[in-house]
Design a protein around this motif. Structure first.
Motif, short mmCIF file in Angstrom:
data_model
loop_
_atom_site.label_atom_id
_atom_site.label_comp_id
_atom_site.label_asym_id
_atom_site.label_seq_id
_atom_site.Cartn_x
_atom_site.Cartn_y
_atom_site.Cartn_z
N ARG A 1 73.25 -72.75 -24.13
CA ARG A 1 73.13 -72.40 -22.73
C ARG A 1 73.41 -73.64 -21.91
N GLY A 2 73.82 -73.41 -20.68
CA GLY A 2 74.12 -74.55 -19.83
C GLY A 2 74.15 -74.15 -18.38
N LEU B 1 77.23 -85.44 -6.34
CA LEU B 1 77.42 -85.51 -7.78
C LEU B 1 77.53 -84.11 -8.35
N ALA B 2 78.47 -83.91 -9.27
CA ALA B 2 78.55 -82.67 -10.04
C ALA B 2 77.93 -82.93 -11.41
N GLU B 3 77.28 -81.91 -11.95
CA GLU B 3 76.59 -82.08 -13.23
C GLU B 3 76.83 -80.85 -14.12
N ILE B 4 77.24 -81.11 -15.36
CA ILE B 4 77.43 -80.06 -16.35
C ILE B 4 76.50 -80.36 -17.51
N PHE C 1 80.59 -67.34 -18.32
CA PHE C 1 79.98 -67.85 -17.11
C PHE C 1 79.03 -66.77 -16.57
N LYS C 2 77.86 -67.18 -16.13
CA LYS C 2 76.88 -66.24 -15.61
C LYS C 2 76.38 -66.70 -14.25
N LYS C 3 76.12 -65.74 -13.37
CA LYS C 3 75.60 -66.10 -12.05
C LYS C 3 74.21 -66.71 -12.19
N ILE D 1 76.16 -71.22 -17.95
CA ILE D 1 77.10 -71.15 -19.06
C ILE D 1 76.34 -70.61 -20.27
N GLU D 2 77.00 -69.77 -21.04
CA GLU D 2 76.28 -69.10 -22.13
C GLU D 2 77.21 -68.82 -23.30
#
Length: 337
Positions: free
Chosen positions: A87-88, A157-160, A63-65, A78-79
């Motif tokens: 990546r995300g 809404l949450a999105e991944i 997890f990255k800031k 996300i990495e």
């Protein structure tokens, strides 16, 4: 179109999808049951709780800031830097009007994934909330995308979103489902970074929060946490290291206190540590770096303390300041799983 560019346009297009009347063609497949993709393994080994959201990732993912140019809806990135990189991002999208998840699912493919082909959508349920997962391929450059949108309530809404190279999700479709299925709304003020086989962090009183995962040469399974303590802001970090040379992990020439030995109270135990330190009177901060050993593994522990005004502590003794020592001792723990 790069992975970075794809991630940067997601929030804007999700907002448009909430109101657009544009038609599109996406193959809607059978709904999927997330019970077939349990989240337990990821939660047990590589988990983050931040801002009331729990997510977890496979081993060696991070997890990255958020970065400075990310939109305000992005909460963290996300990495994964393996043979095929991924990546995300996790995003929280708030609307000033009621939003229909069905309408968003109908428009998402055209607006957020207009250049993608072979788009397939599956409706599902995550954390007892309606959701959908959509996959698509980009021909040039050769990328695949998996996006999950979860209806938290009528206006949020949450999105991944995950973007991988080549045929990544063709060969690993279960991975995107399992990562999305780790999503959970958490009560209270908990912040936690759990990593199996190394030091982890947990704070449920709001004092300290996860800031970023810390990677780099010689470092692995590292992260930093921060919070306001004792007349300023304190940043604490820990990582496994493959070196015990200070110059491999910091610019030692910038530290004005030469190497010294000290006792470091950390994660419920006292360690004999090698350390260097630095004080910047102009910018009002102190920085200490420690090498410790736990169960045969070397670790780097860092303490950064920025002052609102002035300071009254020798840099060599910063880790013994009661509020900092308590944070190092209380909020970190070694997690064996």
């Amino acid at each position: 179109m790069t992975v970075r560019r794809i991630l940067s346009i997601v929030s804007m297009t999700l907002s448009l999808a909430a109101v657009s009347c544009v038609s599109h063609e996406v193959t809607v497949r059978e709904p999927i049951d997330m019970a077939a993709y349990p989240a337990d393994a990821y939660v047990a080994t590589n988990m983050l709780v931040a801002n009331h959201i729990r997510m977890a990732l496979p081993d060696r993912w991070n997890f990255k800031k958020k970065e400075k140019d990310d939109d305000k809806s992005t909460w963290f990135q996300i990495e994964f830097n393996g043979r095929e990189s991924v990546r995300g991002a996790f995003r929280f999208n708030h609307f000033e009007f009621p939003v229909s998840l069905n309408r968003v699912s109908e428009k998402y493919g055209d607006l957020a994934m207009s250049k993608f082909i072979e788009k397939e959508l599956h409706r599902t349920e995550i954390d007892q909330k309606d959701a959908f997962v959509i996959f698509g391929k980009l021909e040039e450059p050769s990328l695949q995308r998996a996006s999950t949108v979860i209806a938290l309530d009528e206006s949020n809404l949450a999105e991944i979103t995950l973007v991988g190279e080549s045929q990544y999700f063709t060969t690993k479709p279960q991975l995107a489902y399992a990562i999305s299925n780790t999503f959970k709304i958490m009560p209270g003020d908990l912040s936690e970074r759990r990593l199996k086989g190394t030091f982890s962090f947990k704070c449920d009183d709001g004092t300290m929060r996860w800031v970023d995962d810390v990677l780099g040469p010689y470092r692995s399974k590292g992260f930093s946490v921060g919070g306001r303590l004792d007349n300023g802001y304190v940043l604490l970090g820990v990582a496994q290291v493959a070196t015990t040379r200070f110059n491999d992990v910091v610019k030692q020439s910038q530290f004005d206190v030469p190497e010294f030995e000290t006792d470091l109270r950390f994660a419920g135990a006292t360690y004999r540590a090698r350390a260097i330190a630095h004080t910047d009177l102009t910018k009002n901060f102190m920085h200490s770096v420690f090498f410790i050993k736990h169960q045969g593994q070397d670790y780097l522990v860092t303490v950064f303390r920025g002052y609102d005004s002035g300071h009254d502590t020798d840099a060599k003794e910063m880790h013994t300041v009661p509020a900092i020592q308590e944070a190092l001792d209380k909020y970190f723990y070694f997690f064996n799983g």
